[in-house]
Design a protein around this motif. Sequence first.
Motif, PDB file in Angstrom:
ATOM      1  N   PHE A 260       0.820  -1.215   0.000  1.00  0.00           N
ATOM      2  CA  PHE A 260       0.000   0.000   0.000  1.00  0.00           C
ATOM      3  C   PHE A 260       0.852   1.263   0.000  1.00  0.00           C
ATOM      4  CE2 PHE A 260      -3.822  -2.402   1.354  1.00  0.00           C
ATOM      5  CZ  PHE A 260      -4.636  -1.929   0.339  1.00  0.00           C
TER       6      PHE A 260
ATOM      7  N   MET B 271       2.304   1.741  -3.456  1.00  0.00           N
ATOM      8  CA  MET B 271       1.320   2.122  -4.474  1.00  0.00           C
ATOM      9  C   MET B 271       0.973   3.606  -4.338  1.00  0.00           C
ATOM     10  SD  MET B 271      -1.273  -1.034  -5.248  1.00  0.00           S
ATOM     11  CE  MET B 271      -1.960  -1.159  -3.591  1.00  0.00           C
TER      12      MET B 271
ATOM     13  N   LEU C  13       4.852   3.913  -7.491  1.00  0.00           N
ATOM     14  CA  LEU C  13       5.930   3.098  -8.056  1.00  0.00           C
ATOM     15  C   LEU C  13       5.345   2.178  -9.115  1.00  0.00           C
ATOM     16  CD1 LEU C  13       8.121   2.077  -5.024  1.00  0.00           C
ATOM     17  CD2 LEU C  13       7.958   4.225  -6.235  1.00  0.00           C
ATOM     18  N   ASP C  14       6.201   1.650  -9.991  1.00  0.00           N
ATOM     19  CA  ASP C  14       5.704   0.671 -10.936  1.00  0.00           C
ATOM     20  C   ASP C  14       5.570  -0.668 -10.203  1.00  0.00           C
ATOM     21  OD1 ASP C  14       8.046  -0.919 -11.033  1.00  0.00           O
ATOM     22  OD2 ASP C  14       8.879   0.233 -12.675  1.00  0.00           O
ATOM     23  N   PRO C  15       4.851  -1.645 -10.791  1.00  0.00           N
ATOM     24  CA  PRO C  15       4.561  -2.892 -10.059  1.00  0.00           C
ATOM     25  C   PRO C  15       5.806  -3.571  -9.506  1.00  0.00           C
ATOM     26  CG  PRO C  15       3.265  -2.795 -12.052  1.00  0.00           C
ATOM     27  CD  PRO C  15       4.172  -1.608 -12.100  1.00  0.00           C
ATOM     28  N   PHE C  16       6.921  -3.495 -10.238  1.00  0.00           N
ATOM     29  CA  PHE C  16       8.116  -4.121  -9.705  1.00  0.00           C
ATOM     30  C   PHE C  16       8.618  -3.406  -8.464  1.00  0.00           C
ATOM     31  CE2 PHE C  16      12.619  -4.325  -9.113  1.00  0.00           C
ATOM     32  CZ  PHE C  16      12.765  -5.684  -8.910  1.00  0.00           C
ATOM     33  N   GLY C  17       8.595  -2.082  -8.495  1.00  0.00           N
ATOM     34  CA  GLY C  17       8.990  -1.307  -7.319  1.00  0.00           C
ATOM     35  C   GLY C  17       8.117  -1.661  -6.130  1.00  0.00           C
ATOM     36  N   VAL C  18       6.808  -1.820  -6.389  1.00  0.00           N
ATOM     37  CA  VAL C  18       5.875  -2.198  -5.320  1.00  0.00           C
ATOM     38  C   VAL C  18       6.279  -3.539  -4.716  1.00  0.00           C
ATOM     39  CG1 VAL C  18       3.480  -2.799  -4.799  1.00  0.00           C
ATOM     40  CG2 VAL C  18       3.969  -0.857  -6.291  1.00  0.00           C
TER      41      VAL C  18
ATOM     42  N   ILE D 188       9.235  -4.980  -4.652  1.00  0.00           N
ATOM     43  CA  ILE D 188      10.471  -4.834  -3.882  1.00  0.00           C
ATOM     44  C   ILE D 188      10.152  -4.236  -2.504  1.00  0.00           C
ATOM     45  CG2 ILE D 188      12.603  -3.498  -3.673  1.00  0.00           C
ATOM     46  CD1 ILE D 188      13.350  -5.297  -5.628  1.00  0.00           C
ATOM     47  N   ILE D 189       9.332  -3.190  -2.483  1.00  0.00           N
ATOM     48  CA  ILE D 189       9.018  -2.538  -1.210  1.00  0.00           C
ATOM     49  C   ILE D 189       8.238  -3.500  -0.306  1.00  0.00           C
ATOM     50  CG2 ILE D 189       7.788  -0.615  -0.110  1.00  0.00           C
ATOM     51  CD1 ILE D 189      10.302   0.297  -1.466  1.00  0.00           C
TER      52      ILE D 189
ATOM     53  N   CYS E  58       9.367 -15.979   0.426  1.00  0.00           N
ATOM     54  CA  CYS E  58       9.299 -15.231  -0.831  1.00  0.00           C
ATOM     55  C   CYS E  58       7.961 -15.440  -1.531  1.00  0.00           C
ATOM     56  CB  CYS E  58      10.426 -15.656  -1.765  1.00  0.00           C
ATOM     57  SG  CYS E  58      12.027 -15.072  -1.236  1.00  0.00           S
TER      58      CYS E  58
ATOM     59  N   MET F 112      -2.340  -5.829  -4.974  1.00  0.00           N
ATOM     60  CA  MET F 112      -2.416  -4.930  -6.126  1.00  0.00           C
ATOM     61  C   MET F 112      -3.706  -5.141  -6.900  1.00  0.00           C
ATOM     62  SD  MET F 112       1.443  -4.661  -7.709  1.00  0.00           S
ATOM     63  CE  MET F 112       2.638  -5.723  -6.911  1.00  0.00           C
TER      64      MET F 112
ATOM     65  N   THR G  68      12.708   4.649   4.371  1.00  0.00           N
ATOM     66  CA  THR G  68      13.949   5.265   3.891  1.00  0.00           C
ATOM     67  C   THR G  68      14.042   5.166   2.375  1.00  0.00           C
ATOM     68  OG1 THR G  68      15.051   4.708   5.962  1.00  0.00           O
ATOM     69  CG2 THR G  68      16.463   5.235   4.104  1.00  0.00           C
ATOM     70  N   LEU G  69      13.726   3.989   1.819  1.00  0.00           N
ATOM     71  CA  LEU G  69      13.762   3.820   0.362  1.00  0.00           C
ATOM     72  C   LEU G  69      12.729   4.724  -0.310  1.00  0.00           C
ATOM     73  CD1 LEU G  69      14.194  -0.031  -0.153  1.00  0.00           C
ATOM     74  CD2 LEU G  69      15.894   1.766  -0.452  1.00  0.00           C
ATOM     75  N   LEU G  70      11.593   4.946   0.362  1.00  0.00           N
ATOM     76  CA  LEU G  70      10.556   5.782  -0.223  1.00  0.00           C
ATOM     77  C   LEU G  70      10.773   7.248   0.098  1.00  0.00           C
ATOM     78  CD1 LEU G  70       7.428   3.533   0.266  1.00  0.00           C
ATOM     79  CD2 LEU G  70       8.647   4.055  -1.843  1.00  0.00           C
TER      80      LEU G  70
END
Lengths: 206, 206, 206
Positions: A26, A29, A33-38, A40-41, A71, A82, A141-143
């Motif tokens: 959430f 999103m 971010l794009d779906p891959f970024g989502v 990863i987060i 995973c 998503m 931090t990444l965001l």
Amino acid sequence: MEHYSISTYEIIEALGTIAFAISGTFTAMQRKLDPFGVLIIAFVTAIGGGTVRDLLIGDTPVAWMRDMQTCLIILFTALATMFFKTHVQKMKITLFLFDSLGLGLFTILGLAKGISLGLNPGICIALGTITGCFGGIIRDTLLNTIPLVFKREIYATACIMGGMFYFLLLEINVGTVIAKFLAIAFIFVMRIIAVKFKLSLPKFEY
Amino acid sequence: MEHYSISTYEIIEALGTIAFAISGTFTAMQRKLDPFGVLIIAFVTAIGGGTVRDLLIGDTPVAWMRDMQTCLIILFTALATMFFKTHVQKMKITLFLFDSLGLGLFTILGLAKGISLGLNPGICIALGTITGCFGGIIRDTLLNTIPLVFKREIYATACIMGGMFYFLLLEINVGTVIAKFLAIAFIFVMRIIAVKFKLSLPKFEY
Amino acid sequence: MEHYSISTYEIIEALGTIAFAISGTFTAMQRKLDPFGVLIIAFVTAIGGGTVRDLLIGDTPVAWMRDMQTCLIILFTALATMFFKTHVQKMKITLFLFDSLGLGLFTILGLAKGISLGLNPGICIALGTITGCFGGIIRDTLLNTIPLVFKREIYATACIMGGMFYFLLLEINVGTVIAKFLAIAFIFVMRIIAVKFKLSLPKFEY
């Protein structure tokens, strides 16, 4: 014949992972971010705390690398969140309960790992708190925001107090299993009370 | 008599390191860091992915600490980029090609390290992707922006698909060397196609 | 009878830890974190450098986990700084001196750890610089600003030059103890001169 049993413990851990993965999904999103970024987060939020813990104590390869279970849980959770985002958003209270349960469990899990290494009780509490909180810290931090944990209602404080409570229980000879259960419940309930009554530590004013 | 041979593999790795160091140098110069800050960012961009990989699997001291070669390559690259910045900027396409090649190589390198540890294929792909992408993620985090990787055209996605492609090749009994070569080429070409046709994953809209 | 002696070395290390913890506390208070957030930032600033060093070389559990001493020093320092903040702010020069001393000591400490592992001199200097500077880098990253180290007057540069000076002293057969003392003094004095005369590396202009 292979025997495979799932313990209550593993179920709660999986629920905690799911809750943390949803919270990561959430947040990511909302930052578009794009779906891959989502993904990863979501991943980082769910495994960040345990990873930092394992790195600090030198228990490598870190936990999530040992099998695919974690995973796959995170992947499936993030994808489902998503696709059904409107539906999941309505489950806010359920999610908060999972998140609080996950926080309690991850904290006591990390603390127990410290004890098994013979570390000092204070260090064990720090290790537990790191396990519970660092997923969220790395996510924020990444965001590119100041980690919520540093500003939010009693959060890490609940972990620290839960950890102290656990050692207190051991001190008065409560068995390990019951002490763990009670300490997890303590953190869980403390978070609910903090959020319900909007309790937070006072901030610094200048 | 000492025999010292440089393999194709080492040359490509050095080219990847150079490309990543240049990308770090440029990003840092644009944020007006002092020369030392630029050096650190160049360094972190080039070795970040491999360092996180080695930490996660517990392979310490991490790779760049074992000899001076990597450090010297990065130092020299960063200094040269700072001095000849106008000239280097004109080589945009060459740089992009090196960067894509580096991404492919670093990914497959990380993946292979996972296989040699007997990790699950899915985990190996994650490890490869981390090796390829985390340098850029740490660079952007230190420079206080949301990592480009989370938003850019097919980037980490190329690593993941390249990793899957590698295992597919092994499955159909292609030899390891050829499979590595093809998987690196796959990531390389996928990046070029993505950038040329401005392909990117759809973002989330609210 | 238990014998417990405190060496000069340990006293200086404790003073460095205190100085770094105070600097973390102030930075966090200025960003209006809650008291727990302030504690975490104080902690991370003081132990960040040594933690990254120990992770990179695989010396785990990392240093601060081995006993409660470091944690208690940081806890006490952060609490005292929060309560007596007006008073502590007036000690600006004293704090700066501690911080510079801590920087010198942490750098040479990290460097020495590298030497004891048989790492290359250049790598040892990098390890020392990381030990001295990464606490501040993590602090600033968590607080969502570009790390000061990348922009400030001669800071990491002092660590690198101090490290080179140390190896130069060993080369001309100065004993280890004296070389350490002189290299720490070198970094200490270089910081003071840099701040007094507002020296800094030139920034990049476009």
